[in-house]
Design a protein around this motif. Structure first.
Motif, PDB file in Angstrom:
ATOM      1  N   LYS A  35       0.823  -1.213   0.000  1.00 17.99           N
ATOM      2  CA  LYS A  35       0.000   0.000   0.000  1.00 17.99           C
ATOM      3  C   LYS A  35       0.854   1.260   0.000  1.00 17.99           C
ATOM      4  O   LYS A  35       0.453   2.285  -0.533  1.00 17.99           O
ATOM      5  N   PHE A  36       2.031   1.194   0.624  1.00 14.92           N
ATOM      6  CA  PHE A  36       2.949   2.335   0.628  1.00 14.92           C
ATOM      7  C   PHE A  36       4.358   1.841   0.955  1.00 14.92           C
ATOM      8  O   PHE A  36       4.531   0.783   1.542  1.00 14.92           O
ATOM      9  N   THR A  37       5.360   2.619   0.523  1.00 13.96           N
ATOM     10  CA  THR A  37       6.755   2.290   0.826  1.00 13.96           C
ATOM     11  C   THR A  37       7.366   3.291   1.790  1.00 13.96           C
ATOM     12  O   THR A  37       8.444   3.058   2.309  1.00 13.96           O
ATOM     13  N   CYS A  38       6.684   4.399   2.008  1.00  5.30           N
ATOM     14  CA  CYS A  38       7.174   5.429   2.922  1.00  5.30           C
ATOM     15  C   CYS A  38       6.000   6.043   3.666  1.00  5.30           C
ATOM     16  O   CYS A  38       4.977   6.364   3.069  1.00  5.30           O
ATOM     17  N   ASN A  39       6.176   6.189   4.970  1.00  4.06           N
ATOM     18  CA  ASN A  39       5.146   6.781   5.817  1.00  4.06           C
ATOM     19  C   ASN A  39       5.717   8.021   6.499  1.00  4.06           C
ATOM     20  O   ASN A  39       5.714   8.142   7.707  1.00  4.06           O
ATOM     21  N   SER A  40       6.222   8.938   5.698  1.00  2.00           N
ATOM     22  CA  SER A  40       6.812  10.163   6.227  1.00  2.00           C
ATOM     23  C   SER A  40       5.729  11.207   6.454  1.00  2.00           C
ATOM     24  O   SER A  40       4.984  11.547   5.530  1.00  2.00           O
TER      25      SER A  40
END
Length: 82
Positions: free
Chosen positions: A31-36
């Protein structure tokens, strides 16, 4: 080429990078590769040449010592002669 492009696939395409590189993007099945800062985007992926389509895949690696990104592994199939 695997990287943290800091751009979504669409944003990279809009810049013309895949065409300039002569390839396509492949993304991990997540669903995502980064949660910044809570943005949860896929901005880590690979650019491959078109002749590698069907010969590789990109896999997520969740147990990594860095954040907010996940890791990526590029798996190649076949032999060098193929």
């Amino acid at each position: 080429m695997i990287g943290d492009f800091n751009l979504t696939k669409q944003e990279l395409e809009n810049l013309g990078w895949p065409k300039l590189f002569g390839g396509v993007e492949i993304l991990p099945d997540v669903k995502f590769t980064c949660n910044s800062a809570g943005t949860k985007r896929i901005i880590d992926y690979a650019l491959i040449t078109c002749d590698l389509l069907g010969q590789c895949e990109i896999r997520p690696c969740f147990d990594v010592p860095w954040g907010p990104h996940i890791g990526l592994e590029l798996a190649l199939f076949g032999t060098i002669e193929e």
